[in-house]
Design a protein around this motif. Sequence first.
Motif, PDB file in Angstrom:
ATOM      1  N   UNK A 127       0.697  -1.232  -0.086  1.00  0.00           N
ATOM      2  CA  UNK A 127       0.026   0.128  -0.271  1.00  0.00           C
ATOM      3  C   UNK A 127       0.737   1.320   0.299  1.00  0.00           C
ATOM      4  N   UNK A 128       0.355   2.087  -0.754  1.00  0.00           N
ATOM      5  CA  UNK A 128       1.118   3.479  -0.811  1.00  0.00           C
ATOM      6  C   UNK A 128       0.561   4.096   0.474  1.00  0.00           C
ATOM      7  N   UNK A 129       1.361   4.354   1.407  1.00  0.00           N
ATOM      8  CA  UNK A 129       1.084   5.341   2.797  1.00  0.00           C
ATOM      9  C   UNK A 129      -0.114   6.138   2.518  1.00  0.00           C
ATOM     10  N   UNK A 233       9.821 -13.725   5.640  1.00  0.00           N
ATOM     11  CA  UNK A 233       8.932 -15.148   5.296  1.00  0.00           C
ATOM     12  C   UNK A 233       7.451 -14.619   5.635  1.00  0.00           C
ATOM     13  N   UNK A 234       7.590 -14.473   3.655  1.00  0.00           N
ATOM     14  CA  UNK A 234       5.539 -13.767   3.578  1.00  0.00           C
ATOM     15  C   UNK A 234       5.242 -14.217   2.582  1.00  0.00           C
ATOM     16  N   UNK A 235       5.517 -15.676   1.797  1.00  0.00           N
ATOM     17  CA  UNK A 235       5.455 -15.487   0.356  1.00  0.00           C
ATOM     18  C   UNK A 235       4.557 -14.372  -0.388  1.00  0.00           C
ATOM     19  N   UNK A 236       2.748 -14.698   0.343  1.00  0.00           N
ATOM     20  CA  UNK A 236       2.112 -13.242  -0.394  1.00  0.00           C
ATOM     21  C   UNK A 236       2.693 -12.155  -0.776  1.00  0.00           C
ATOM     22  N   UNK A 237       3.644 -11.663  -0.219  1.00  0.00           N
ATOM     23  CA  UNK A 237       4.388 -10.334   0.024  1.00  0.00           C
ATOM     24  C   UNK A 237       5.276 -10.278  -1.471  1.00  0.00           C
ATOM     25  N   UNK A 238       4.518  -9.652  -2.113  1.00  0.00           N
ATOM     26  CA  UNK A 238       4.502 -10.140  -3.853  1.00  0.00           C
ATOM     27  C   UNK A 238       5.290  -7.806  -4.323  1.00  0.00           C
ATOM     28  N   UNK A 239       5.878  -7.533  -4.385  1.00  0.00           N
ATOM     29  CA  UNK A 239       6.558  -6.406  -4.691  1.00  0.00           C
ATOM     30  C   UNK A 239       7.352  -6.455  -5.790  1.00  0.00           C
ATOM     31  N   UNK A 240       7.224  -5.224  -7.145  1.00  0.00           N
ATOM     32  CA  UNK A 240       7.292  -5.734  -8.043  1.00  0.00           C
ATOM     33  C   UNK A 240       8.787  -4.133  -8.094  1.00  0.00           C
ATOM     34  N   UNK A 241       8.997  -3.283  -7.295  1.00  0.00           N
ATOM     35  CA  UNK A 241      10.584  -3.089  -8.231  1.00  0.00           C
ATOM     36  C   UNK A 241      11.578  -3.137  -6.260  1.00  0.00           C
ATOM     37  N   UNK A 242      11.916  -2.102  -6.957  1.00  0.00           N
ATOM     38  CA  UNK A 242      12.276  -1.146  -5.152  1.00  0.00           C
ATOM     39  C   UNK A 242      11.916  -0.362  -4.528  1.00  0.00           C
ATOM     40  N   UNK A 243      11.682   0.065  -3.963  1.00  0.00           N
ATOM     41  CA  UNK A 243      10.673   0.507  -2.958  1.00  0.00           C
ATOM     42  C   UNK A 243      11.544   1.024  -1.458  1.00  0.00           C
ATOM     43  N   UNK A 289       6.577  -2.557   8.180  1.00  0.00           N
ATOM     44  CA  UNK A 289       6.339  -3.662   6.959  1.00  0.00           C
ATOM     45  C   UNK A 289       4.618  -3.574   7.580  1.00  0.00           C
ATOM     46  N   UNK A 290       3.866  -4.288   8.364  1.00  0.00           N
ATOM     47  CA  UNK A 290       2.539  -4.364   8.560  1.00  0.00           C
ATOM     48  C   UNK A 290       2.105  -3.306   8.082  1.00  0.00           C
ATOM     49  N   UNK A 291       2.165  -1.778   8.483  1.00  0.00           N
ATOM     50  CA  UNK A 291       1.906  -0.712   7.614  1.00  0.00           C
ATOM     51  C   UNK A 291       1.564  -0.338   6.507  1.00  0.00           C
ATOM     52  N   UNK A 292       2.554  -1.339   5.486  1.00  0.00           N
ATOM     53  CA  UNK A 292       2.612  -1.015   4.272  1.00  0.00           C
ATOM     54  C   UNK A 292       1.654  -2.179   3.197  1.00  0.00           C
ATOM     55  N   UNK A 297      -3.846  -6.533   9.406  1.00  0.00           N
ATOM     56  CA  UNK A 297      -4.149  -7.229  10.077  1.00  0.00           C
ATOM     57  C   UNK A 297      -3.039  -8.622  10.193  1.00  0.00           C
ATOM     58  N   UNK A 298      -2.117  -9.340   9.411  1.00  0.00           N
ATOM     59  CA  UNK A 298      -1.302 -10.121   9.362  1.00  0.00           C
ATOM     60  C   UNK A 298       0.313  -9.032   9.678  1.00  0.00           C
ATOM     61  N   UNK A 299       0.919 -10.414  10.569  1.00  0.00           N
ATOM     62  CA  UNK A 299       2.237  -9.561  10.692  1.00  0.00           C
ATOM     63  C   UNK A 299       3.357 -11.153  10.423  1.00  0.00           C
ATOM     64  N   UNK A 300       3.965 -10.896   9.479  1.00  0.00           N
ATOM     65  CA  UNK A 300       4.607 -11.726   8.822  1.00  0.00           C
ATOM     66  C   UNK A 300       5.795 -11.593   9.555  1.00  0.00           C
TER      67      UNK A 300
END
Lengths: 388, 233
Positions: A127-129, A233-243, A289-292, A297-300
Motif C-alpha cells: 500500500x502506498x502510505x 518470510x511471507x510468500x504472499x508479499x509480492x513487490x514489483x520494484x525497489x521501494x 512493514x505491517x503498515x505497508x 492484520x497480517x504479521x509476517x
Amino acid sequence: MKVIVVGAGVLGASVARSLSRAGEDVLLLDRKGPGAGTSSTTFAWTNSNRKPDPDYYRLNLEGMAEHEKLARELPGEPAYFRSGGLQFADTDSEPWLVQNVERLRALGYPARWVTRAEAAPIVRGIRIPDDTTAIAHFPAEGYVRPDRLVQNLLADAVRHGAVLSIGEVLSISDGPDRASVTLADATVHTADRVVLAAGRWTDDLAARSGIDVPMITDTGRGSPIIGLLGYVRFPALDIGCVVHTPRLNLRPGAGLPVVVQALDLNPDVDPSRPPAPGSEIATAITRRLTALLPDPAQTPDIDLRVGLRALPADGNTIAGYPAEHARTYCLASHGGITLAPLLGRLVATEIVTGESQELLKPFRPSRFAGMRRSDLPAVPRPVMLGEQ
Amino acid sequence: MPTLHEKIRRELEDRIHAGTLAPGAKLPTELELCEQYEVSRATAQRVLNDLADAGLAVRRRRQGTFVADVRQQINLLSYASPDTHVKGVPGRHEVLSARIVRAADAVLELPGAEDDTAVVELVRRKLDLHDQPRTIERHVVLFSAAPELLNEDLAELVSLSYLRDRGVSIDRIRVYLDPVVLDEHDAELLRSEAGTPTLRRRRELRAPDGTAIEIVTALIRPGAAEFFVEFPA
Ligand SMILES: Cc1cc2nc3c(=O)[nH]c(=O)nc-3n(C[C@H](O)[C@H](O)[C@H](O)COP(=O)(O)OP(=O)(O)OC[C@H]3O[C@@H](n4cnc5c(N)ncnc54)[C@H](O)[C@@H]3O)c2cc1C
C-alpha cells in the motif's frame, strides 16, 4: 599471465571472470566460500541515486549500464532485474526528494514524478502510505539476486578455466618477478599479479602485506558499516520494484524472501548482539512493514541479519596498484553490487593491458598517500531517503 | 614436558601405528617396562592401562597385554546402504582440499558432465578415533546443484544429507565397490605402501532426469577394515 584473486565475493568473482575470459590463468582464493562475506548480506539495489561526487556518480551510472550488458551474455538463472525504483516522500522528506530529483534530472539520470495511480502497478503488493506527498520513479534502477550473481560469475569464470580454492590468505608479498601469496596452512602460491578483493577485510590483509588501503573497519555500535537487513518470510508479499519509503526500504527477493531495511535504526544495532525476534528493533521493523501491507492484520515473520559494509575511508571505490611497478592490485568498494560487472571488466583490462582506464583514474589507492587515518573526514552514516 | 608415563606410552603408540608392533603382538610386561625404562611399577601399569583405555591394546589375565586388532568390521550390505551414508561413521575429517573447477580438471569424472561445467571438488581424509587415517574421500558435485556447499563446515559435512536438506531431488543412489591398487600419493596419505591392493567405494547420485549430481569415492586404508556380509542362518 597467472593471476591470483583473493576474495570470492561479488567483486573478486567478477574480476576472476573477466580475467579468465581474457585467457589469463586465474586462481581465486577464499577462506570460506563464494559469496560468504558482505555479498550475501546486502540490499543489492542497482543505482546511482545519491552519489554527490561526480566521478563516483559516473562510475555507478556506468555500473548500471554494465549490468544490462552482462545480463544478456552471462549464462545461468537471471540474477539482475531492471525493476525500476520508487521513492515515496512525506511532508518531512519531500524537499529532500525534490532537490535530488532536480539534481538527477539535470545530470540526465532517468527520474520522473508519478501519481499514486501510476505508482500502484509498479510497486504491486504494498500500500502506498496515506501520508505520501510525492512519488519519484527511477526507471533505470533495479536490483540483483546476489547469490545468483556470484554463482553465475563464478561458473562462467570456471568455464573459462579459473579455479576457486578454499584457503585463508595471511599475506601477499611483491617480488621483482613474481608476487607470492602465503596461506594459513603455509602453502605459497606465486603469480604475475595478485588482486586483493577481500571486501571489508581488505584493509587488514593489505596492512599485513605492507600496503595502505584505508577503510572503516570498526564494527562497534554506531559504526557506519553496520546495516541491518530483514528477510521477510511471507510468500504472499509480492513487490514489483525497489521501494524506498521514509521508514522502510524494500527490495524484491526474486524467489527468495523480500529484503527490508530501516536505515534510521542502524545506529542502535550491535553486531555482536544482533537484534532477536521480539526485541525493540525487530518489533519496530515488523510494525513498519505491517503498515505497508494491504491487510494490516497480517504479521509476517522477519529474519534479521546484520550486514557489514566494505567501506573505504572516504566512501569511494579503491581500485589500482598502490605504487608504480607493484604487482598487487587493490580493489575495495561499497556499492559493490552496482559496480561489480563494470569493475570486473575495467580492472581486468588494466591488469591485462597495463592501460589505465579513464573511469578508474579518480579512485587510485595513492589518493590517500601521506594522509594519516585520523585526518580523513568521517564518512556519514546513510540514514536518509534514498541513501545506501 | 610430557610426563614419564606419557613418553613411554607415545613410544609404544608410534610403534603400533607404524605397524612394527602388529595387531596381536605381545606388548612388554609391567616388569619388562620397569627394567627397560627404569620406572616404578605404578608408572608401567599406568602405561599399559592407558593403551588399553585408548583401545590400542587388550589386557588378558595372566597372559599379558596385546596389540588390539583395530581393523574395522564393515558389513558390505549396510556399507552400501544410503542410511549409513547419511549417518556417517565416527571419527573426524581432515579437509585436504576444497575447490571449484571445470569438470575436466576434477579428481573424479562426473558422468555425463560437459568438460567446462563447474563442479565442486572436496578431498578429505577420514581419521579414526586414534587419529589414524581410515579413508580418503573425494567428492565431485555439480556446482549448480550445490553452489554454497563450500560455505559449510567441511570437516563435518555429510553430502547426501546436505543435498537432501537443500531440496536437491535425488532419484537414484548407486554404489560400486572397485578393487584398486594404491598409488604413491594415496599411499602416503593413508600411511600405507604404494602398490597395495585395496577397495574403493564409489557412489553416484542421479537426479530424476538422469543427470549425475555427485560422485564420491572412499578409498579404504589397506588392512584397516575387513568386509563381510552376514545372513540369518
Ligand atoms: C546492509 C548493506 C546494504 C548494501 N546495499 C547495497 C546496495 O543496495 N547496492 C549496492 O550496490 N551495494 C550495496 N551494499 C554493498 C555491497 O554489498 C558490497 O559493496 C559488496 O558486496 C562487496 O563485495 P566484495 O566482493 O568486495 O566483498 P565480500 O562479499 O565481503 O567478499 C570478500 C571475500 O573475501 C574473503 N576473504 C576475506 N579475507 C580473506 C583472506 N584473508 N583470505 C581469503 N579470503 C578472504 C571473504 O571470505 C569474502 O568471501 C550493501 C552492503 C550492506 C552491508
